[in-house]
Design a protein around this motif. Structure first.
Motif, PDB file in Angstrom:
ATOM      1  N   ARG A 167      31.037 -10.829 -24.881  1.00 19.36           N
ATOM      2  CA  ARG A 167      30.800  -9.552 -25.558  1.00 19.36           C
ATOM      3  C   ARG A 167      32.123  -8.953 -26.052  1.00 19.36           C
ATOM      4  N   PHE A 168      33.141  -9.024 -25.210  1.00 22.30           N
ATOM      5  CA  PHE A 168      34.444  -8.459 -25.568  1.00 22.30           C
ATOM      6  C   PHE A 168      35.051  -9.195 -26.767  1.00 22.30           C
ATOM      7  N   VAL A 169      35.035 -10.509 -26.739  1.00 26.11           N
ATOM      8  CA  VAL A 169      35.664 -11.307 -27.791  1.00 26.11           C
ATOM      9  C   VAL A 169      34.931 -11.155 -29.115  1.00 26.11           C
ATOM     10  N   THR A 190      22.269 -12.676 -28.779  1.00 22.90           N
ATOM     11  CA  THR A 190      22.011 -11.843 -27.602  1.00 22.90           C
ATOM     12  C   THR A 190      22.836 -10.558 -27.651  1.00 22.90           C
ATOM     13  N   ILE A 191      24.126 -10.678 -27.965  1.00 20.46           N
ATOM     14  CA  ILE A 191      25.000  -9.503 -28.015  1.00 20.46           C
ATOM     15  C   ILE A 191      24.577  -8.562 -29.128  1.00 20.46           C
ATOM     16  N   GLU A 192      24.192  -9.101 -30.265  1.00 18.35           N
ATOM     17  CA  GLU A 192      23.718  -8.258 -31.370  1.00 18.35           C
ATOM     18  C   GLU A 192      22.517  -7.420 -30.938  1.00 18.35           C
ATOM     19  N   THR A 193      21.615  -8.059 -30.207  1.00 19.20           N
ATOM     20  CA  THR A 193      20.417  -7.349 -29.731  1.00 19.20           C
ATOM     21  C   THR A 193      20.786  -6.298 -28.683  1.00 19.20           C
ATOM     22  N   GLU A 194      21.655  -6.656 -27.729  1.00 18.64           N
ATOM     23  CA  GLU A 194      22.047  -5.722 -26.669  1.00 18.64           C
ATOM     24  C   GLU A 194      22.713  -4.465 -27.247  1.00 18.64           C
ATOM     25  N   LEU A 195      23.528  -4.647 -28.258  1.00 24.05           N
ATOM     26  CA  LEU A 195      24.253  -3.514 -28.851  1.00 24.05           C
ATOM     27  C   LEU A 195      23.474  -2.861 -29.995  1.00 24.05           C
ATOM     28  N   ASP A 196      22.337  -3.456 -30.352  1.00 24.29           N
ATOM     29  CA  ASP A 196      21.508  -2.926 -31.444  1.00 24.29           C
ATOM     30  C   ASP A 196      22.343  -2.747 -32.715  1.00 24.29           C
ATOM     31  N   PHE A 234      23.353 -10.458 -38.246  1.00 27.01           N
ATOM     32  CA  PHE A 234      22.975  -9.403 -39.178  1.00 27.01           C
ATOM     33  C   PHE A 234      24.021  -9.246 -40.282  1.00 27.01           C
ATOM     34  N   GLU A 235      25.276  -9.645 -40.003  1.00 26.29           N
ATOM     35  CA  GLU A 235      26.307  -9.586 -41.036  1.00 26.29           C
ATOM     36  C   GLU A 235      26.009 -10.581 -42.154  1.00 26.29           C
TER      37      GLU A 235
END
Length: 842
Positions: free
Chosen positions: A222-224, A278-284, A303-304
């Motif tokens: 997530r950080f990277v 997964t990260i895209e979904t978690e951060l919406d 999404f980009e």
């Protein structure tokens, strides 16, 4: 190693030893002590810090000394505490520039600036190096640089992960190999060191208290990834996301390099896709960034990529094709093409752009090729037929893409509209020439001459075995694609022929019989058109084959092309003429042109396999012919119909041409039947001046007179030349998601790789066909067009060492276990296979 030792031993000494003379320019007086310390018995040091005159004289004497055979030293190091001269004028003024020109200079380029030197000296601590540089305009002292890292070399991480550099350690912590993963589970103590490592390398404070790799990896990913997203964002980060941890700007080079590694490594790519989703979904992220138009250049998250897709679409709608092409080039190596659905979207845009640009080019060229029928035909054969190919590939892409949100409607409308405009302009010119010059064109090969001119002489010699492949609806651009494919297997010649009108199967197949030029006529019997060869009816397959059977006796044999390829045909030793028939293209497009365009390559593949089989049976030559071409009318509007001319038109040929009597008008040309090569019971022919049929609803048609309908290919292939490249020492490997056994999408992406241990095969291009087959051998998945795939044959060409990805389009009705095979497209022999199973959620 200290920064002083690094600059002395890795930068200055090698340059001095190589050139014999080195001039160090140092306006900050940072390197003076290093240079002074390099003086010894073999190195003369000249310091221009205090007296320019004295140092100039010392330099002259030193240079003179090293020019002597019995010199007392070997090298001259000149230290000048000023900026280096850059222009010729500055060099003329600088008394030491001559020594730099004759020897070497420091700094030589941007790689010699202080920051670059420190980054090279401390590669594992690049982020910390950049941080200390950001805090001082003059640059940090050597002691500050030496203190970075505190001697830390991450011994446990290097030992466990079996890697050396900081970037390799970071990549391994994110996506360890199976052996690295096992080592992380088996050994203790690395967790605390990993926390220190990411703090030093990225400035990341690990929040999780867990000491397992899984807990660390979730936070690190997530950080990277979010850090890369922030760095690439041109504008301000939304307020709602400012609290999400991310790296400081100094860590940007490390973050971007590691993300490039993760996306570029085929073994890690699928893991990256899953983590990013997964990260895209978690951060919406899509919702949080919905008001941002420019997300930068990198598509860290899926999404980009959708925003880049929008930019490509906008380029087409705004007639800014350069913008669309930039988006296509930028997206060519995107990690998101590993998802079949994404690949289909971009392929549709690529196909649409290619069609639009080609139509614009051909429209500009048309006036230069419209003066005569011959000029127009040559234009079509030389290049204009490419518009038909590009339109077919575009419509294939449309059929392959399920546009549930209507995202691509504007692209589809724009491309279809541009093709329609070109087709109408070409047709207007074509019909005018047909009215004046007639049809078929004089001095060119007509379909009615093909048998007598190309087969009759060959069959005079008994024992000279010839195959006659009669393929329904093989239009000219498909003949070009087939010629390119067959040229891989042996000598093949393509020439154009001109179809008998009306361009329908009933008439076209009859025109391919012996004596058709002199004896073919069209009769009117019981209100129906009946083709005759002399007095003999030739209106169906049985009647046409009887003509050949009566002429050649036991030297003749015929069967469907598919039956010959799929079965075990018994071909008599007396057979000299073997007719193989195929109606698949025409029947498939007649039934459902929107979804069956993708099946055309299977017919071309079948032809290729048949020729390979014929070669093994001792056939010397094959002649491939067709009855007519076709026109894809997907761009037709609701009222796009031609009005029928007045008169008594007794025969309507597929709503594209009528036979009888009547008068021409603004919408229709009426020409004497004999002028169009039609003999029999009809005096006149009526045909639309446009590409519209006489009835709406035709998405696919033939029957009329147009370049696409009436210009057809004839291919002659020698089968006695078996000089083919051996592929026995080349290995094909295919895989799915690093060994996954279940597919969760109907567009799975297969990885294919070609390897060879034979040095003589390294430059050999190899063609591979990928198919998904059920347990009975039925094809239930074929490659989607796009990327490096040949759109006509659906084959992929690779060189040894190359790896590529190919998206399969699975049959919508199939579920269960299946096999993906890599096949030889000529013989259908299997190179390798993997077994998979569907696991669709819906």
């Amino acid at each position: 190693m200290s920064i002083t030792a690094f600059i002395r031993d890795d930068v200055l000494k090698p340059r001095l030893s190589s050139a014999g003379c080195l001039v160090v320019y140092d306006p900050a007086r940072r390197y003076q002590q290093i240079c002074a310390g390099m003086a010894d018995d073999r190195t003369r040091f000249v310091d221009a810090s205090d007296s320019s005159i004295e140092s100039r004289l010392a330099a002259i004497l030193a240079l003179r000394e090293i020019g002597r055979p019995q010199r007392s030293f070997d090298e001259v190091l000149v230290y000048v505490p000023t900026k280096p001269p850059l222009t010729d004028e500055e060099k003329q003024v600088d008394p030491f520039a001559i020594y730099a020109e004759g020897g070497a200079v420091f700094p030589h380029d941007d790689g010699d600036d202080y920051l670059s030197l420190c980054l090279r000296a401390k590669p594992d601590h690049a982020t910390e190096v950049r941080r200390v540089f950001a805090g001082t305009a003059a640059g940090p002292a050597f002691s500050v640089i030496d203190a970075i890292g505190g001697g830390a070399s991450w011994p446990q991480l290097r030992s466990v992960l079996k890697v050396d550099s900081a970037r390799e350690i970071l990549t391994a912590l994110l996506a360890p190999t199976s052996s690295q993963n096992e080592a992380l589970k088996a050994q203790d103590g690395w967790s605390d060191e990993a926390r220190e490592f990411v703090q030093s390398t990225l400035g990341m404070s690990v929040k999780t208290r867990g000491k397992t790799w899984t807990s660390l990896a979730d936070e690190l990913w997530r950080f990277v990834l979010f850090s890369e997203f922030v760095f690439d964002l041109p504008g301000v980060l939304p307020e709602s996301l400012k609290g999400v941890p991310h790296a400081s700007p100094e860590a940007r080079p490390v973050i971007e390099d590691v993300c490039n590694r993760l996306r570029g490594d085929a073994n890690i790519r699928n893991t990256y896709i899953e983590r990013a989703e997964t990260i895209e979904t978690e951060l919406d992220l899509p919702a949080q960034c919905s008001m941002i138009d420019d997300l930068g250049e990198r598509d860290t998250f899926p999404f980009e990529e959708r925003t880049f897709l929008d930019a490509a679409i906008n380029g087409i709608t705004a007639n800014d094709t350069d913008a669309t092409r930039r988006m296509l080039a930028r997206n060519k190596n995107s990690v998101w093409l590993g998802k079949g659905e994404s690949l289909a979207q971009w392929e549709l845009i690529r196909a649409g752009l290619s069609l639009i640009e080609a139509c614009d080019d051909f429209e500009r060229q048309l006036p230069d090729h419209a003066r005569s029928q011959s000029d127009l035909l040559d234009f079509y054969l030389g290049s204009l037929r490419e518009a038909d190919r590009l339109q077919r590939e575009f419509e294939q892409a449309v059929g392959d893409f399920l546009d549930t949100h209507g995202l691509m409607e504007v692209v589809i409308d724009q491309a279809r509209g541009r093709y329609r405009r070109l087709a109408e302009k070409v047709q207007n010119v074509f019909v005018k020439h047909v009215e004046t010059a007639g049809w078929p064109p004089q001095g060119r090969l007509s379909n009615a001459d093909v048998f007598d001119r190309l087969l009759a002489d060959r069959l005079k010699e008994s024992g000279r075995r010839v195959a006659y492949l009669m393929i329904d609806a093989l239009r000219y651009e498909l003949g070009v694609a087939l010629e390119k494919m067959l040229s891989e297997d042996g000598p093949v010649e393509l020439q154009a022929a001109y179809a008998q009108l009306p361009s329908i199967t009933l008439v076209g197949m009859a025109s391919l019989l012996p004596g058709a030029r002199a004896d073919l006529s069209l009769a009117l019997e019981a209100d129906a058109m009946v083709p005759k060869l002399g007095d003999v009816r030739v209106g169906n397959v049985a009647q046409r084959m009887d003509v050949l059977r009566k002429r050649f006796g036991d030297r003749f044999q015929e069967m469907p092309l598919n039956e010959f390829v799929r079965g075990r045909p018994r071909i008599s030793e007396t057979t000299d003429l073997l007719v193989l028939r195929s109606t698949e293209i025409d029947s498939q497009l007649e039934s459902n042109p929107e979804t069956t365009l993708g099946l055309i390559p299977s017919t071309l593949k079948t032809i290729r396999v048949a020729l390979h089989k014929l070669r093994g049976m001792g056939f010397k030559e094959a002649v491939i012919v067709t009855d007519h071409g076709f026109f894809l009318n997907a761009q037709a509007g609701a009222g796009d119909v031609s009005m029928k001319p007045q008169g008594n038109w007794v025969i309507n040929a597929h709503d594209r041409l009528m036979l009888g009597d009547g008068n021409a008008d603004a919408h229709n040309a009426v020409v004497a039947a004999e002028k169009l090569g039609i003999r029999g019971d009809f005096s006149q022919v009526a045909m639309p001046r446009s590409m519209a049929p006489y009835r709406s609803g035709h998405l696919y048609f033939h029957g009329g007179a147009s370049l696409a309908e009436a210009v057809v290919p004839v291919l002659l292939m020698r089968l006695d030349d078996d000089d083919q490249i051996a592929s026995g020492k080349v290995t094909v490997e295919i895989s799915y998601k690093n060994g996954a056994k279940r597919i969760t999408t109907r567009v799975p992406v297969i990885d294919i790789k070609l390897t060879s241990d034979d040095m003589f095969s390294q430059d050999t291009m190899m063609e591979v066909l990928i198919e998904a087959q059920d347990i009975k051998g039925n094809v239930i998945g074929e490659p989607r067009p796009g990327g490096d795939l040949n759109p006509a044959t659906r084959t992929l060409s690779l060189m040894p060492g190359q790896s590529k990805q190919i998206a399969l389009r699975m049959d919508a009705d199939f579920e269960g276990k299946f096999t993906v095979k890599a096949l030889n497209p000529t013989t259908l022999a299997s190179f390798c296979a993997i077994t998979l199973e569907t696991d669709y959620t819906v």
